[in-house]
Structure formats: C-alpha cells, structure tokens
Design a protein around this motif. Structure first.
Motif, PDB file in Angstrom:
ATOM      1  N   GLY A  83      -7.833  36.118 118.185  1.00  0.00           N
ATOM      2  CA  GLY A  83      -7.423  37.484 118.155  1.00  0.00           C
ATOM      3  C   GLY A  83      -6.006  37.921 117.840  1.00  0.00           C
ATOM      4  O   GLY A  83      -5.386  36.908 117.243  1.00  0.00           O
ATOM      5  N   ALA A  84      -5.486  38.953 118.161  1.00  0.00           N
ATOM      6  CA  ALA A  84      -4.254  39.375 117.857  1.00  0.00           C
ATOM      7  C   ALA A  84      -3.295  38.633 118.511  1.00  0.00           C
ATOM      8  O   ALA A  84      -3.488  37.863 119.727  1.00  0.00           O
ATOM      9  N   LYS A  85      -1.921  38.060 117.954  1.00  0.00           N
ATOM     10  CA  LYS A  85      -1.038  37.564 118.609  1.00  0.00           C
ATOM     11  C   LYS A  85      -0.049  38.678 119.088  1.00  0.00           C
ATOM     12  O   LYS A  85       0.645  39.171 118.266  1.00  0.00           O
ATOM     13  N   HIS A  86       0.075  38.694 120.513  1.00  0.00           N
ATOM     14  CA  HIS A  86       0.851  39.618 121.085  1.00  0.00           C
ATOM     15  C   HIS A  86       2.419  39.337 120.773  1.00  0.00           C
ATOM     16  O   HIS A  86       2.717  38.282 120.626  1.00  0.00           O
ATOM     17  N   GLU A  87       3.212  40.418 120.754  1.00  0.00           N
ATOM     18  CA  GLU A  87       4.704  40.177 120.314  1.00  0.00           C
ATOM     19  C   GLU A  87       5.454  39.495 121.410  1.00  0.00           C
ATOM     20  O   GLU A  87       6.397  38.867 121.029  1.00  0.00           O
ATOM     21  N   VAL A  88       4.812  39.095 122.722  1.00  0.00           N
ATOM     22  CA  VAL A  88       5.690  38.525 123.682  1.00  0.00           C
ATOM     23  C   VAL A  88       5.716  37.061 123.075  1.00  0.00           C
ATOM     24  O   VAL A  88       6.513  36.182 123.630  1.00  0.00           O
ATOM     25  N   PHE A  89       4.739  36.592 122.557  1.00  0.00           N
ATOM     26  CA  PHE A  89       4.528  34.981 121.981  1.00  0.00           C
ATOM     27  C   PHE A  89       5.805  34.961 120.950  1.00  0.00           C
ATOM     28  O   PHE A  89       6.560  33.776 120.805  1.00  0.00           O
ATOM     29  N   GLU A  90       6.016  36.038 120.223  1.00  0.00           N
ATOM     30  CA  GLU A  90       7.096  35.947 119.123  1.00  0.00           C
ATOM     31  C   GLU A  90       8.476  36.071 119.891  1.00  0.00           C
ATOM     32  O   GLU A  90       9.277  35.314 119.796  1.00  0.00           O
ATOM     33  N   ARG A  91       8.629  36.875 120.924  1.00  0.00           N
ATOM     34  CA  ARG A  91       9.930  37.273 121.605  1.00  0.00           C
ATOM     35  C   ARG A  91      10.306  36.111 122.284  1.00  0.00           C
ATOM     36  O   ARG A  91      11.399  35.825 122.643  1.00  0.00           O
ATOM     37  N   CYS A  92       9.300  35.392 122.981  1.00  0.00           N
ATOM     38  CA  CYS A  92       9.663  34.279 124.007  1.00  0.00           C
ATOM     39  C   CYS A  92       9.375  32.948 123.319  1.00  0.00           C
ATOM     40  O   CYS A  92       9.318  31.928 124.069  1.00  0.00           O
ATOM     41  N   ARG A  93       9.622  32.889 121.986  1.00  0.00           N
ATOM     42  CA  ARG A  93       9.580  31.660 121.255  1.00  0.00           C
ATOM     43  C   ARG A  93      10.691  30.519 121.782  1.00  0.00           C
ATOM     44  O   ARG A  93      11.715  31.348 122.122  1.00  0.00           O
ATOM     45  N   LEU A  94      10.672  29.420 121.716  1.00  0.00           N
ATOM     46  CA  LEU A  94      11.463  28.336 122.095  1.00  0.00           C
ATOM     47  C   LEU A  94      12.820  28.461 121.095  1.00  0.00           C
ATOM     48  O   LEU A  94      13.919  28.437 121.758  1.00  0.00           O
ATOM     49  N   SER A  95      12.634  28.812 119.952  1.00  0.00           N
ATOM     50  CA  SER A  95      13.589  28.832 119.250  1.00  0.00           C
ATOM     51  C   SER A  95      14.714  29.958 119.271  1.00  0.00           C
ATOM     52  O   SER A  95      15.943  30.029 118.833  1.00  0.00           O
ATOM     53  N   ARG A  96      14.558  30.999 120.365  1.00  0.00           N
ATOM     54  CA  ARG A  96      15.332  32.030 120.252  1.00  0.00           C
ATOM     55  C   ARG A  96      16.659  31.380 120.986  1.00  0.00           C
ATOM     56  O   ARG A  96      17.679  32.054 120.872  1.00  0.00           O
ATOM     57  N   PHE A  97      16.523  30.207 121.787  1.00  0.00           N
ATOM     58  CA  PHE A  97      17.755  29.843 122.375  1.00  0.00           C
ATOM     59  C   PHE A  97      18.731  29.055 121.445  1.00  0.00           C
ATOM     60  O   PHE A  97      19.963  29.502 121.234  1.00  0.00           O
ATOM     61  N   ALA A  98      18.307  28.615 120.228  1.00  0.00           N
ATOM     62  CA  ALA A  98      19.040  27.770 119.248  1.00  0.00           C
ATOM     63  C   ALA A  98      19.453  29.185 118.410  1.00  0.00           C
ATOM     64  O   ALA A  98      20.672  29.299 117.995  1.00  0.00           O
ATOM     65  N   GLU A  99      18.796  30.133 118.026  1.00  0.00           N
ATOM     66  CA  GLU A  99      19.183  31.213 117.330  1.00  0.00           C
ATOM     67  C   GLU A  99      20.043  32.144 118.197  1.00  0.00           C
ATOM     68  O   GLU A  99      20.815  33.000 117.451  1.00  0.00           O
ATOM     69  N   GLY A 100      20.158  32.216 119.384  1.00  0.00           N
ATOM     70  CA  GLY A 100      21.174  32.892 120.261  1.00  0.00           C
ATOM     71  C   GLY A 100      20.596  34.318 120.240  1.00  0.00           C
ATOM     72  O   GLY A 100      21.431  35.325 120.838  1.00  0.00           O
ATOM     73  N   LYS A 101      19.266  34.473 120.394  1.00  0.00           N
ATOM     74  CA  LYS A 101      18.772  35.853 120.398  1.00  0.00           C
ATOM     75  C   LYS A 101      18.074  36.127 122.009  1.00  0.00           C
ATOM     76  O   LYS A 101      16.799  35.712 122.080  1.00  0.00           O
ATOM     77  N   MET A 102      19.025  36.291 123.012  1.00  0.00           N
ATOM     78  CA  MET A 102      18.328  36.390 124.282  1.00  0.00           C
ATOM     79  C   MET A 102      18.734  37.734 124.821  1.00  0.00           C
ATOM     80  O   MET A 102      19.642  38.225 124.739  1.00  0.00           O
ATOM     81  N   GLU A 103      17.704  38.258 125.524  1.00  0.00           N
ATOM     82  CA  GLU A 103      17.857  39.469 126.160  1.00  0.00           C
ATOM     83  C   GLU A 103      17.761  39.290 127.847  1.00  0.00           C
ATOM     84  O   GLU A 103      16.675  38.681 128.358  1.00  0.00           O
ATOM     85  N   LYS A 104      19.003  39.252 128.407  1.00  0.00           N
ATOM     86  CA  LYS A 104      19.010  38.643 129.890  1.00  0.00           C
ATOM     87  C   LYS A 104      18.282  39.619 130.908  1.00  0.00           C
ATOM     88  O   LYS A 104      18.097  40.935 130.760  1.00  0.00           O
ATOM     89  N   GLU A 105      17.165  39.112 131.542  1.00  0.00           N
ATOM     90  CA  GLU A 105      16.560  39.826 132.690  1.00  0.00           C
ATOM     91  C   GLU A 105      17.403  39.767 133.937  1.00  0.00           C
ATOM     92  O   GLU A 105      17.788  38.619 134.393  1.00  0.00           O
ATOM     93  N   SER A 106      17.697  41.139 134.528  1.00  0.00           N
ATOM     94  CA  SER A 106      18.507  41.075 135.594  1.00  0.00           C
ATOM     95  C   SER A 106      17.782  41.147 137.108  1.00  0.00           C
ATOM     96  O   SER A 106      18.492  41.074 138.314  1.00  0.00           O
ATOM     97  N   MET A 107      16.664  41.610 136.958  1.00  0.00           N
ATOM     98  CA  MET A 107      15.782  41.678 138.259  1.00  0.00           C
ATOM     99  C   MET A 107      15.426  40.393 138.582  1.00  0.00           C
ATOM    100  O   MET A 107      14.095  40.133 138.632  1.00  0.00           O
ATOM    101  N   ILE A 108      16.085  39.224 138.661  1.00  0.00           N
ATOM    102  CA  ILE A 108      15.514  38.048 139.131  1.00  0.00           C
ATOM    103  C   ILE A 108      15.923  37.564 140.664  1.00  0.00           C
ATOM    104  O   ILE A 108      16.869  37.876 141.126  1.00  0.00           O
ATOM    105  N   LEU A 109      14.798  37.394 141.530  1.00  0.00           N
ATOM    106  CA  LEU A 109      15.073  37.366 142.912  1.00  0.00           C
ATOM    107  C   LEU A 109      14.940  35.730 143.154  1.00  0.00           C
ATOM    108  O   LEU A 109      14.119  34.810 142.733  1.00  0.00           O
ATOM    109  N   GLY A 110      16.135  35.354 143.886  1.00  0.00           N
ATOM    110  CA  GLY A 110      15.709  33.835 144.509  1.00  0.00           C
ATOM    111  C   GLY A 110      16.420  33.000 143.402  1.00  0.00           C
ATOM    112  O   GLY A 110      16.019  31.582 143.298  1.00  0.00           O
TER     113      GLY A 110
END
Lengths: 393, 96
Positions: free
Chosen positions: A366-393
């Motif tokens: 079926g369809a590949k949801h955009e989360v899989f592209e957005r959360c790909r491993l290579s984003r770290f090497a590419e420097g394309k990160m969006e920080k989530e601030s609501m992390i607990l613990g």
C-alpha cells in the motif's frame, strides 16, 4: 484473559522460510506482525530474545497522549489514541484504557510560551488541549499545591492503559492468523541471501525475504549484524508503583521542568517516574536510591499528601534514544529489505498502534506514509532534524 | 490440593490460575507473574514466589528427560524491601 484468548507461543524451530522476520517481540514487533497478518501476509516470524513484555514494552507507564510539539507527532498520536479506544473491540482484550486526560504543569514563567505554542499547534490539528490557570488545575486535581505552578495545559482525550494485555492481544491475534512468535530466541547472525536474508537463531535458521529491526534499546546491536551503525543509544528510565488507593486521580499529571509524571492505574496504584541522569553505558535495568529520592522530593513538594503514600516497588526500562527525539524508520542506505522501527525515546508504546499499522500498509504494497521518509536514518547525515521538545524522562 | 487454594494472598492468585499458565506453555516465574499478577502486591512475592518456582520446576520435569537439570530463576527483586512512604525518601540524601 478470557478463555480462548490465551497466547500459546510457538514451540520448536522456526519455519525454514518466511516473508517477514521481525526481531523484537515488543509492542512494535507484535503490532507489525498482527497488522501484516491481517493484510494477508501470514508467513511472518517474530523472534523475541526473552519473554513477552521483558523489554521496554512491559516496563513503561502506559501513558498515551496527543500533546506534542511537532505536527507529525500530534497527528500520529491522534490516530494512535483512536486505535487504543477501539483496541478492546478489535483485539478482544481489555487493556484498561482510561481517557482521563494529561495535565501538564509549568513551574516557571519561561515555560509558558512553549506551552502556549504547543496548545496552538495541537488546536490547529483538532486536539482540544487548553491552557489552564493554576486554580483550574487545582480544581481538576485538588491534591496539588498550586502555589508551585504558574500555568498548566490539559487535553481530556489523552489517557493511560495497561501495557501487558496490549502485547498479549497483538500476540494472540497474530498467532491466531498463523504468525510464529518465538520466545527466548536470540538472533546471532544475519547474512545476505539473494534478495533476502538468512537469520541464525538459537532455535535454528530461518530465511526471510524482509527483516524488521524492532528490538528497541537493543536495536543498534541488531543493526550491526547487517553492518549498519545506528545513532540511537539505550537510556535507563526508572519508574515506581505505590500501594493501591481508591480511584481519585483523573488525569495523568506531568511537570515540564522535572519530567515528573504520575497517574492512577485501574488497580488503584499511583504509577510515577521522573527524569534522572545516568552516565552508565549499555542497557541498564538496576534500581537506584537516587531515583527514589529525586522523585519523592518533587512529588511531595507538589502533592504534600503523598508523603504518607507507600512505595511498593521500583523498576527500570530502557529508553531507545535517538539524537532528535524522533524514531528511525525505513530501510537504511545500502541494505534494501532490512527495515528499522526503533529510536522511539520512551514513546514507542503509545506510537506502536499507528506506526505498526502504517508499516504493514506499506510493506503489504500500500501507500508509504510520509513518516517513513521523514524519519529515515540518513536525515542525521544530511543534518535535516526537527527537534521534539515534549520528551519526558 | 484444591485448585482454589490461594498461592498469592496479595493478589488472590489461585493454584488453578498458575496451573492454567503452565498448561499454556509458560515455564518461568517472570511469565507466571505477568500472566497472573502473582507477586505484585504489598509482599512483593515473599510468600508466593517459592511456590510459583516449584510449580514451574515440576512442569519442566514433565516436559522430558532433557529438562531434569532445568533451573528456575526467581523474578527480579524490586526495592524497597518493605513498602515505605514517599516522605522518608523526600527527606533523604541521593546516596546512602
């Protein structure tokens, strides 16, 4: 568990060949297995190193919330909570799901802007979160010492559930559809074999066309078996449970600055945790006095009446921490057919219902949801990160 | 012994509950704990864990001669040793 709903784990060696081998029998792995089987992909083998609920899936506080700071997480969690609400109906297991809301507390004026920004984002996504003055938060939870807080926000649709039956429900439904669930089965090697892989396990070898790494805090070790280095690392998160009390506490309460959170389970216990630094490397599950004293100081200051509340037990679970707070999904570069479902930073449980569904939809053609592209491993090497601030613990 | 015999008094887990867990195929005390709730009450397994371990071991021995030397581990002990109020820890230092 109702008669006929028992989980009878697969005995003996795994089948010689399968479509999908899932490493990790936590909520993510079992959720994906169930969702795949539901879509007709039934030659699925789940390989779990320990018993069901041994890892973080059996050790978390069971909180599920829509209150996040990025649109992606807000929208995913809206769908996930909808799936939680329908879980008992769909799976046939009572998960003690209770939507009492999440009440976030700010102790410092400087946190107000972040809170207001998040509430605005959540409202835009259709989540009914609203800002509250300390008095209003005190009306919701009269036990709070509201002199300690400057403002709060509350979403009545957030909730808590009991993690164990959630896992069993997925396992039962997956097994019923022909999925193999192997417990106490370690994967020691993964070799390329044409378009697929051959896995060496403690119970024998299995060839899989595709492999999913859903090993949570252990996922970097599993990825290394195919030569992939992941940037996530384990972090010990401690939690405790108190003696049961008559039901009185409606929402999950959480303090932004300290990461303290507490809720009342359907058994009446207060389940609570807090952020505590940890220098230890690797997966650590030992209990520390430092956690008890850090938590007790913050808790008793905020809810003075809890000074007399007795602690029954404390334990720890491993967070699987990614550098930007978002999961790591999809195929890593150079290893087609090997899929990642890790790096959920302590929120894998609440995200599993929606992520496992989206994963299965994609893998079933079926369809590949955009989360899989957005959360790909290579984003770290590419420097394309969006920080989530609501992390607990 | 009657299957209604209580093994875990804190959580009302009966012998029948444990036998049912073993019939499904579980053989560890950690699994019996998670399936029945045994050992999760105020005594934290001080009364029931040895019984659960013995039942697991007996089930293993009936599985086949290769299980005669099987070892059953206790479940992880959870602090504090006895239920203790938060107030004590709120006054305490971070390390003993």
């Amino acid at each position: 568990m109702k008669p006929g709903h028992e989980i009878v784990p697969t005995q003996g060696a795994p089948r010689a060949e399968c479509d999908v081998a899932i490493i990790g029998g936590g909520v993510m792995g079992l959720g994906i297995a169930y969702q795949l089987a539901k879509r007709g992909i039934k030659k699925v083998v789940v390989l779990e190193r320990g018993y069901l609920a041994q890892g973080a899936s059996g050790r978390n506080g069971g909180g599920v919330r829509m209150q996040w700071s990025t649109e992606q997480n807000v929208r995913l969690m809206q769908e996930s909570i909808e799936l939680c609400a329908g879980f008992a109906q769909e799976i046939g297991v009572n998960i003690w799901f209770r939507q009492g809301g999440y009440l976030f507390l700010a102790k410092h004026e400087k946190e107000r802007a972040l809170m207001e920004r998040n509430v605005e984002l959540q409202n835009r996504c259709g989540v009914p979160t609203r800002m509250m003055a300390p008095e209003e938060a005190g009306a919701l939870v009269p036990e709070l010492d509201i002199s300690k807080i400057v403002c709060a926000c509350y979403n009545p649709k957030d909730g808590v559930l009991f993690p164990w039956p959630f896992l069993w429900g997925y396992a039962h439904q997956a097994l019923k559809r022909g999925v193999e669930v192997h417990l106490f089965t370690n994967v020691s090697a993964i070799e390329r074999d044409g378009s697929g892989f051959v896995l060496t396990t403690t119970k024998g070898r299995v060839r899989a066309e595709r492999v999913i790494n859903a090993a949570g805090a252990w996922s970097p070790e599993v990825a290394r078996l195919v030569g992939v280095e992941l940037p996530n690392h384990p972090h010990r998160h401690e939690i405790l449970s108190t003696e049961p009390l008559k039901p009185f506490l409606k929402p999950m309460v959480s303090v932004l600055s300290s990461g303290l959170y507490f809720s009342q389970s359907m058994r009446g216990e207060i389940v609570t945790g807090i952020t505590v630094d940890d220098d230890a490397k690797g997966v650590q599950l030992g209990s520390r006095l430092k956690f008890l004293t850090t938590l007790a100081k913050e808790m008793v200051s905020l809810v003075p009446r809890f000074a007399d509340l007795k602690i029954l037990r404390q334990w720890a679970g491993p967070y699987d921490v990614s550098p930007d707070g978002h999961p790591i999904l999809g195929e890593p570069p150079g290893v087609p057919g090997f899929f990642l479902a890790c790096g959920f930073v302590g929120h894998g449980f609440m995200m599993a219902p929606i992520i496992s569904k989206l994963y299965a939809e994609w893998l079933a053609g079926g369809a590949k949801h955009e989360v899989f592209e957005r959360c790909r491993l290579s984003r770290f090497a590419e420097g394309k990160m969006e920080k989530e601030s609501m992390i607990l613990g | 012994m009657s299957t209604k015999a209580i093994v875990c008094r804190c959580e009302d887990v009966t012998l029948a509950d444990i036998q049912h867990t073993l019939e499904i195929g579980y053989r560890t005390v950690e699994e019996v704990k998670r399936y029945t709730g045994l050992g999760t009450g105020p005594c934290e397994g001080k009364e029931c864990m040895a019984q659960a371990a013995r039942l697991c071991l007996m089930a293993l021995r009936t599985d086949g001669p290769d299980k005669n030397d099987a070892v059953v581990e206790p479940f992880t002990s959870r602090p504090p040793v006895q239920p203790a109020p938060l107030g004590i820890f709120a006054r305490g230092d971070e390390e003993p």
